[in-house]
Design an enzyme around this catalytic site. Sequence first.
Site: not given
Lengths: 345, 329
Positions: B60, B162, B193-194, B216, B302
């Site tokens: 992603h 990420d 995606e998130e 990922d 994140h």
Amino acid sequence: MLLKTLAELPGVSGDEKRVREAIKKEVQPYVDELKTDCMGNLIVNKRPRKGKKRSPKVMLAAHMDEVGLIINGIEKSGHLRFLKVGDIDNRVLISKPVIIGVENIPGVIGVKAVHLQKPDERKKTLKTNQLYIDIGAKGKEEAEKMVSLGDYAAFDTKVKEMGERCLCGKAFDNRAGCAVLVELLKRELPVELCAVFTVQEEIGSRGAITAAYTLDPDLALIIETTSAADFPETKGIKPVTNLGDGPALTLMDQSFISDGKILAALRAAAEDNEIKYQYRRFTSGATDAGNISLSKEGIPAGVVSIPCRYLHSPASVIKLDDFYATIGLSEAFLHKVSEMGGLNR
Amino acid sequence: MKTLLQKLVEESGPPGAEEKIRDIVKAEVKDYVDEIFEDALGNLICVRKGEGKKIMLAAHMDEVALMVTHIDEQGFLRFTKVGGVLPHLLVGERVIFSSGVIGTINHEKIKELKELDFSKLYIDIGASSKKEAENKVAVGDTCVYYRQFTDLGRRILAKSLDDRAGCAVMISALQKLKDDRINELYFVFTVQEEVGLRGAKTSAYRLDPDFGIAVDVTRTGDTPEAPTMAVSLGKGPAIKVKDSSVLAHPQVRDLMIEIAEKYKIPYQLEVLERGGTDAGAIHLTKEGIPSGALSIPCRYIHTPSEMIDYEDLQSAVNLLEKILTARWP
């Protein structure tokens, strides 16, 4: 007024038939095709009258269902037990009149009168299983003659005009959206319209899944209602939307990020036609747009909402100016889409 | 590969606005694929034709972000999160909008840290009035962490590893492929995606592949008092067994393990208790698509400072290249 008629009809998720029939009757003379799919979505097709060679296929969606109750028990005393269908604050249930089943049996959600409550009882919110509907039946046998398990109960509210061009009633979420779609279907528009009056939005946007799969449109516009929270106690930070500030455009919610081009076209349509609009300043909640935009290979989608106070209650409030401006903005948007020849990336 | 990764992580790609990343990827892969296009949601689909099985790869392009919801009279911005962001990580952090506007995040008066939530936080872009702020930023604009790529030697520290690390692995594996056309390969750089594996859902529907592999990052259990997890930095890429979105199909998982063993590429097995990846959306498409995932171990996911091991990254490229040139059942 159609909006008033639609808002007064009972149509809890899964029991949208009466709303569907009323809409069908209203739009029939203006459209090319009309069908109901197996979920109960009403899918209406209207092609542009003036010979355009290729017009984009636009899905318009508004959900017919409202939040309500479903009967899941009848007590010896003749009182009815129920479950909630959709998200309802238990505090708005108490002492509200409802109508039950296809016969519109009147009832009221009963609670102990204030004199009989113990001090701590007054402080607590009652759970759904502590509440019941009273239909005036003497006992179970008599109640069973009036109501069956699985019958739906909807709030029983007549629409009232209030103050400065406001309406007070139940189920403006989303009969107001339905009324916008009906009005658009009556007009001559330069795109192929697939208007879907969806079912079961309040319990997970279910009708939209199958309808979008069937139609596979070029793009989609969802007409909804959204919380107006312009109450006295909201300070400083602007509320989600304000009543009277025009239709609200969604940037993002839990299920959906608005397609950039659709958002730009909506904004341009509003500005070109001097239609006042606002943003939905809130990113929780979900609409049919989530499932529609993720159907098949993906469908660019946008959401326009009519601000509404006290959503999911027996007495919600909208302003007619917002309602008409939503029709105007949607129409202007469809012209914009046609001028642009669609919205391909 | 470090240069590529640096380019990818220093650009911004909030969910729904991945165009800058898409442009970088497009430029990197265009000479190596037969067909390249975008779909309605913005996924970048790159096709490398071949004889055997149709394999869809997904990494992603989006990263967690913040979105402006309101601009106040003094020119401060209120915001909401787009994807999983924790409020306490934001205090003092700098953010950048796609226009280049930079701001810092701080909070209203609070008595205790636990009172800190998004309603207490604001972005200060140095504007002294609402009007000045509105000339720079509009409601609905998104911003991401403003951080540089830092090379720590064997380890790399950056925002949005990420899943730019996954993007870099896919791009590098593609560039390594020789002329043999054993399988038909779809390199999909997905969007959103998130916020719920959304891009993978529509692209998998369109491509209808025989197999799916997400590339990922995954969490590790190798930091002080970390929740238990048998994945560490530096022990090789992880072959997914499960996460909360997918149980890796045994055929895909076992093939990946077999290839890693055969070529003596270090690997770990990943059992992720919470979190999902694009494979979750791919494997439920249409009649079901056997899917798995290749994961790059990553600490502090994140946050503004995610950390990976460069050797894990290189091993991931090697393993992926071998997977793509294997004969699939």
